[in-house]
Design an enzyme around this catalytic site. Structure first.
Site, mmCIF file in Angstrom:
data_model
loop_
_atom_site.group_PDB
_atom_site.id
_atom_site.type_symbol
_atom_site.label_atom_id
_atom_site.label_comp_id
_atom_site.label_asym_id
_atom_site.label_seq_id
_atom_site.Cartn_x
_atom_site.Cartn_y
_atom_site.Cartn_z
ATOM 1 N N GLY A 224 0.819 -1.200 0.000
ATOM 2 C CA GLY A 224 0.000 0.000 0.000
ATOM 3 C C GLY A 224 0.854 1.250 0.000
ATOM 4 N N GLY A 226 2.484 4.814 1.688
ATOM 5 C CA GLY A 226 2.936 5.386 2.945
ATOM 6 C C GLY A 226 4.306 4.911 3.400
ATOM 7 C CD GLU A 247 -5.121 -0.032 -4.871
ATOM 8 O OE1 GLU A 247 -5.988 -0.900 -4.652
ATOM 9 O OE2 GLU A 247 -4.955 0.950 -4.122
ATOM 10 C CG LEU A 322 -7.885 4.617 9.779
ATOM 11 C CD1 LEU A 322 -9.064 5.516 9.412
ATOM 12 C CD2 LEU A 322 -6.641 5.459 10.019
ATOM 13 N N GLY A 345 -8.573 -0.481 -2.621
ATOM 14 C CA GLY A 345 -8.456 -1.864 -3.054
ATOM 15 C C GLY A 345 -8.085 -2.817 -1.932
ATOM 16 C CE LYS A 370 -7.337 12.805 19.688
ATOM 17 N NZ LYS A 370 -8.708 13.189 20.114
#
Length: 433
Positions: A224, A226, A247, A322, A345, A370
């Site tokens: 992915g 990042g 992807e 997340l 995807g 956080k």
């Protein structure tokens, strides 16, 4: 007419190219690096002048130039964003519209693999605009960094307007577009948008090390976006005969090809070639893609089809999330009560990798958010389920990994609690007693 003559006959200014797009139209734009800056500026100018209204704009993953033009907050009443994946641009629109009663975008939930069919069969596009690489002597452009839904939208829209940019790499695979298919041409040799990864955190480096240890020689990779996937790739340079079916093509994956770790010799499909549907990176990365026969671009409904993914053995899919609930369901798109990104995807590759012989679907996240005040391992998700618990395979945090396949709900909860930050474990354990 020769191809050069056809090109000259269709060459025009950006303002002229978009002048016949009527109010109320459904149009789509090339995503990410393929956003066409000159055409978007011309559309924004028309909307700003009051000459264009109720334009429905369909797209995945917008970038900076769209945010400065057609996706400006002051134009949202004229250009209605129908986005299928939120970026920082749409999040800013949401924030700007808070309390004003103006819905800033029409988020459209859809798997990335389903977007070509959606645009072709349901939306019925009036126009498609995108950036392409220059035409060759045989009359062919390529879709460059963005095949995704572009190759389908280009051929299903009533009109196709392309922005030719000499900086767009010429890409091999199912990426060709002929001059005869184009209605209007604009030239604009602006620098391509570039993406760089921020510094990696200590937690992400630990996660990357855990994931890298699960990736053997001859694995077929999907990574992915990042810092985390880039960190994983950096730890794989000593592997042998890796393959790529992903992807998103990134500089981190390209470096594995350049150092010889990726050969694609163990792949069943597209033997010897790295397969992708869109690409983002820096200038050196675009130069790597240009005219490189080892790179194979294909539409997203092929690349992300779990049936195609699983034809390769040893597929390893690495994606971020997340939140993970104690049953293993993942929310990868909703944050603080709002849509934050999109499904993209992720589920396509979760299912494709799991169905692959000896495949591994890995979903990763830091244990907290956080600044350590919120646990990402939770009893109940705060948003929609992006990856259902039935599909989740391996979950990784900086505290280790859990293989959920074959585990009962109680066993899953116990395993996932061990991946949570220690300060939240007792609280989470109380929820299953």
């Amino acid at each position: 007419m020769t191809f050069k003559e056809q090109y000259a006959a269709k060459l025009t200014s950006a303002a002229k190219a978009v002048s016949d797009i009527p109010s109320g139209s459904h149009i789509a734009m090339g995503m990410a690096v393929a956003e066409p800056p000159a055409l978007l500026s011309a559309l924004a100018a028309r909307a700003e002048a009051g000459d264009l209204s109720d334009l429905k704009l369909w797209y995945f993953h917008s970038m900076a130039h769209a945010g400065k033009t057609v996706l400006r907050p002051d134009l949202v009443a004229h250009v209605r964003p129908h986005c299928m994946f939120l970026s920082s641009i749409e999040r800013a629109l949401l924030k700007d519209a808070s309390g004003k009663g103006i819905p800033p975008d029409e988020f459209v939930p859809v798997a990335f693999s389903d977007s070509p069919q959606l645009l072709r069969d349901k939306v019925l596009l009036d126009s498609f605009i995108t950036t392409v690489s220059p035409m060759d002597r045989h009359g062919w452009f390529t879709f460059g960094t963005s095949n995704d839904y572009s190759s389908t939208a280009a051929r299903s829209a009533k009109s196709l307007i392309v922005e030719v940019n000499e900086n767009m790499p010429r890409v091999f695979g199912e990426s060709l577009l002929h001059i005869s298919e184009v209605d209007a041409i604009v030239e604009n040799n602006a620098p391509l948008a570039e993406e760089t990864c921020p510094p990696i955190s200590a937690e992400e480096q630990m996660i990357a090390s855990i994931i890298a240890d699960m990736i053997d020689d001859r694995a077929c990779l999907q990574m992915g976006i990042g810092t985390l996937p880039s960190a994983v790739c950096a730890l794989l340079e000593d592997r042998k005969d890796l393959g790529i079916h992903t992807e998103l093509m990134t500089p981190a994956l390209a470096r594995l090809a350049e150092c010889g770790a990726v050969t694609n010799q163990a792949k069943t499909t597209y033997h010897g070639r790295s397969v992708f549907t869109f690409a983002m990176g820096d200038r050196a990365f675009y130069d790597f893609l240009d005219d490189n026969p080892a790179m194979h671009s294909a539409p997203v409904d092929i690349v992300n089809d779990p049936r195609h993914i699983s034809k390769n053995d040893n597929v390893v899919s690495v994606n971020a999330t997340l939140q993970v609930n104690l049953g293993g369901a993942c929310n990868s798109e909703h944050l603080m009560g709002r849509q934050y990104s999109g499904a993209g995807g992720q589920l396509d590759f979760v299912r494709g990798a799991t169905a692959s012989k000896r495949g591994k679907s890995i979903i990763a996240c830091r244990s907290t958010a956080k600044n350590g005040t919120v646990s990402r391992i939770v009893p109940t998700l705060d948003g929609p389920v992006t990856t259902p618990r039935n599909d989740t395979h391996i979950v990784v945090t900086e505290f280790g990994f859990a293989d959920l396949k074959g585990k009962s709900l109680t066993q899953r909860a116990e395993a996932l609690i061990e991946l949570a930050h220690p300060k939240f474990r007792a609280q989470l354990a109380d929820t299953i007693r």
